[in-house]
Structure formats: C-alpha cells, structure tokens
Design a protein around this motif. Structure first.
Motif, PDB file in Angstrom:
ATOM      1  N   CYS A  78      23.753  11.065 -27.238  1.00 59.17           N
ATOM      2  CA  CYS A  78      23.642  10.804 -25.790  1.00 59.17           C
ATOM      3  C   CYS A  78      24.004   9.393 -25.389  1.00 59.17           C
ATOM      4  N   ASP A  79      23.898   8.905 -23.971  1.00 54.18           N
ATOM      5  CA  ASP A  79      24.266   7.428 -23.686  1.00 54.18           C
ATOM      6  C   ASP A  79      23.068   6.502 -23.316  1.00 54.18           C
ATOM      7  N   VAL A  80      22.046   7.554 -22.624  1.00 54.30           N
ATOM      8  CA  VAL A  80      20.568   7.077 -22.461  1.00 54.30           C
ATOM      9  C   VAL A  80      19.400   7.580 -22.991  1.00 54.30           C
ATOM     10  N   ILE A  81      18.699   6.788 -23.442  1.00 59.65           N
ATOM     11  CA  ILE A  81      17.462   7.415 -23.993  1.00 59.65           C
ATOM     12  C   ILE A  81      15.981   6.942 -23.134  1.00 59.65           C
ATOM     13  N   TRP A 120      23.647   3.178 -33.406  1.00 56.35           N
ATOM     14  CA  TRP A 120      23.350   3.527 -31.823  1.00 56.35           C
ATOM     15  C   TRP A 120      23.697   2.206 -31.113  1.00 56.35           C
ATOM     16  N   ASN A 121      24.172   1.517 -31.434  1.00 62.30           N
ATOM     17  CA  ASN A 121      24.818   0.197 -30.839  1.00 62.30           C
ATOM     18  C   ASN A 121      25.302   0.614 -29.348  1.00 62.30           C
ATOM     19  N   SER A 122      24.697  -0.309 -28.399  1.00 62.40           N
ATOM     20  CA  SER A 122      25.099  -0.158 -26.880  1.00 62.40           C
ATOM     21  C   SER A 122      24.275   0.889 -25.973  1.00 62.40           C
ATOM     22  N   LYS A 123      23.684   1.656 -26.722  1.00 55.84           N
ATOM     23  CA  LYS A 123      23.049   2.909 -26.063  1.00 55.84           C
ATOM     24  C   LYS A 123      22.046   2.083 -25.174  1.00 55.84           C
ATOM     25  N   LYS A 124      21.648   2.787 -23.992  1.00 53.88           N
ATOM     26  CA  LYS A 124      20.788   2.494 -23.082  1.00 53.88           C
ATOM     27  C   LYS A 124      19.431   2.968 -23.205  1.00 53.88           C
ATOM     28  N   SER A 153      17.817  -3.442 -32.506  1.00 54.96           N
ATOM     29  CA  SER A 153      18.649  -2.171 -32.752  1.00 54.96           C
ATOM     30  C   SER A 153      19.973  -2.214 -32.105  1.00 54.96           C
ATOM     31  N   GLN A 154      20.161  -3.468 -31.273  1.00 59.28           N
ATOM     32  CA  GLN A 154      21.510  -3.653 -30.533  1.00 59.28           C
ATOM     33  C   GLN A 154      21.456  -2.536 -29.255  1.00 59.28           C
ATOM     34  N   LEU A 155      20.319  -1.980 -28.979  1.00 56.13           N
ATOM     35  CA  LEU A 155      20.373  -1.056 -27.596  1.00 56.13           C
ATOM     36  C   LEU A 155      20.188  -2.136 -26.350  1.00 56.13           C
ATOM     37  N   LYS A 156      20.551  -1.438 -24.971  1.00 62.37           N
ATOM     38  CA  LYS A 156      20.442  -2.262 -23.976  1.00 62.37           C
ATOM     39  C   LYS A 156      18.989  -1.706 -23.227  1.00 62.37           C
ATOM     40  N   TYR A 157      18.149  -2.524 -23.103  1.00 62.60           N
ATOM     41  CA  TYR A 157      17.105  -2.081 -22.507  1.00 62.60           C
ATOM     42  C   TYR A 157      17.114  -2.208 -20.864  1.00 62.60           C
ATOM     43  N   ILE A 158      16.952  -1.059 -20.200  1.00 59.34           N
ATOM     44  CA  ILE A 158      17.275  -0.931 -18.728  1.00 59.34           C
ATOM     45  C   ILE A 158      16.106  -1.004 -17.863  1.00 59.34           C
ATOM     46  N   GLY A 159      14.907  -0.929 -18.272  1.00 60.42           N
ATOM     47  CA  GLY A 159      13.760  -1.064 -17.320  1.00 60.42           C
ATOM     48  C   GLY A 159      12.806   0.007 -17.641  1.00 60.42           C
ATOM     49  N   MET A 160      11.519  -0.188 -16.821  1.00 57.49           N
ATOM     50  CA  MET A 160      10.474   0.700 -16.979  1.00 57.49           C
ATOM     51  C   MET A 160       9.842   1.099 -15.737  1.00 57.49           C
ATOM     52  N   LEU A 161       9.208   2.341 -15.733  1.00 59.32           N
ATOM     53  CA  LEU A 161       8.537   2.813 -14.521  1.00 59.32           C
ATOM     54  C   LEU A 161       7.269   3.163 -15.200  1.00 59.32           C
TER      55      LEU A 161
END
Length: 191
Positions: A78-81, A120-124, A153-161
């Motif tokens: 996947c691209d986004v988790i 998983w480097n760069s996954k969001k 983990s070199q992931l991109k955190y993109i927010g929380m609801l």
C-alpha cells in the motif's frame, strides 16, 4: 494510491467503526483502493524481540506462524496506512499494539549485526480514533507515540481524526462527525 486500514476495535458496530464508515464511503466515492483488516479477527502473536526478522533484509522474516505475514504483505503493497482504533488507557488496543511492535521490527532492519533499510520508507500513515476524553487529553499520547514511530520508521505522518464519545447515554455519531470523517478522507487523498 492504495490504502491499508487496520482496525483495532473489538466491536464491528462500535464508535470507531461508525467513524470509519463515512471515511471509507469517501474513499470509494473517490475510487481509492483499500484493504480493510479487522485485527480482532486475526491471530497475532506478540513480538518477542527474537530478531530473526533481521537476518534477511528483503522479507518480513518473522518466525511466528500467525496472520502477520498477510498483514505485512498488504502494508508492503500500500501507499497509505490508516490506524483506526479506540483509545483504551491513552493508547491503542492490544492487537493494534502487537501489530505495531511486529511491524517496527519486521519492516525496519535496524536491529541486527548491521543497520539495514526501512522496508516501508516514505509510506504515509494517519490515525482515526475515538476516545472518552477530549482528544487533546485522550488521544494525544497515542498520536505522539505514532509520530515518533513514524520518524523512527521513516514513514510520513499525515494526521489524525479523533472524536470524543460522551458516554453510553448519548449518540456517538453525529452529522458533524460524519462530515469530519469525510473531510479527513478528502484531505488525505489530496496529500
């Protein structure tokens, strides 16, 4: 763009599910592919820090025989988790925690004789959560933990609801919460 949605709620009709439903409806409206994984339906052993996963930098490599390989494959693809979980005692539910522990080792080949890559480097990664307190004091510790997890983990955190439940005598899902969920989906799709 493909999403993997990990659901850590034990209740398929609970608050987290009710908040997740409009999010998924928006993904479908926007024709976004996704996998929906109910963690309480899976057999997930806790990590024992055996470090067998560190021997081969190209695979998950965990020796436990359970459902984590399937989860790994979906996340790897996947691209986004999305981590969708209620908050219990200021953190995620037990199966979500077990998945996070297993992934931090299996995806990050940092813990062997030499430091290897992040698979998983760069996954969001984003969070959808429900809690019994105001989110700023109910979900803040989980969010901070996940931000650190992403950095490590070199992931991109993109927010929380995060949405609050006011108790058993009140209706959890409201028009405002439905709109917040749909809006959050649209916001993540734009990122």
């Amino acid at each position: 763009m493909k999403y993997s949605i990990l659901v850590g709620s034990p209740r398929k009709n609970g608050n987290t599910s009710k908040l997740l439903t409009p999010f998924i409806e928006e993904l479908e409206l926007q024709q976004v592919q996704y996998d929906l994984i109910w963690l309480y339906d899976k057999h997930i052993e806790p990590c024992t820090a055996c470090r067998n996963c560190q021997k081969d930098w190209t695979i998950f490599g965990c020796p436990h025989v359970d459902d984590m390989q399937e989860i790994f494959d979906k996340i790897y693809d996947c691209d986004v988790i999305i981590l969708a979980t209620p908050i219990y005692s200021w953190y995620c539910t037990p199966p979500m925690k077990s998945v996070l522990d297993r992934l931090v080792y299996g995806m990050n080949k940092y813990y062997g004789d030499e430091k290897g890559p992040s698979l998983w480097n760069s996954k969001k990664l984003a969070i959808i959560t429900t809690c019994g307190y105001r989110p700023d004091v109910g979900a803040d510790l989980f969010e901070e933990g996940i931000k650190r997890y992403c950095k490590h983990s070199q992931l991109k955190y993109i927010g929380m609801l995060a949405e609050r439940d006011f108790g058993y005598k009140s209706e959890f899902i409201t028009d405002d919460k439905i709109e917040h969920s749909k809006s959050f989906a649209r916001q993540l799709i734009r990122k």
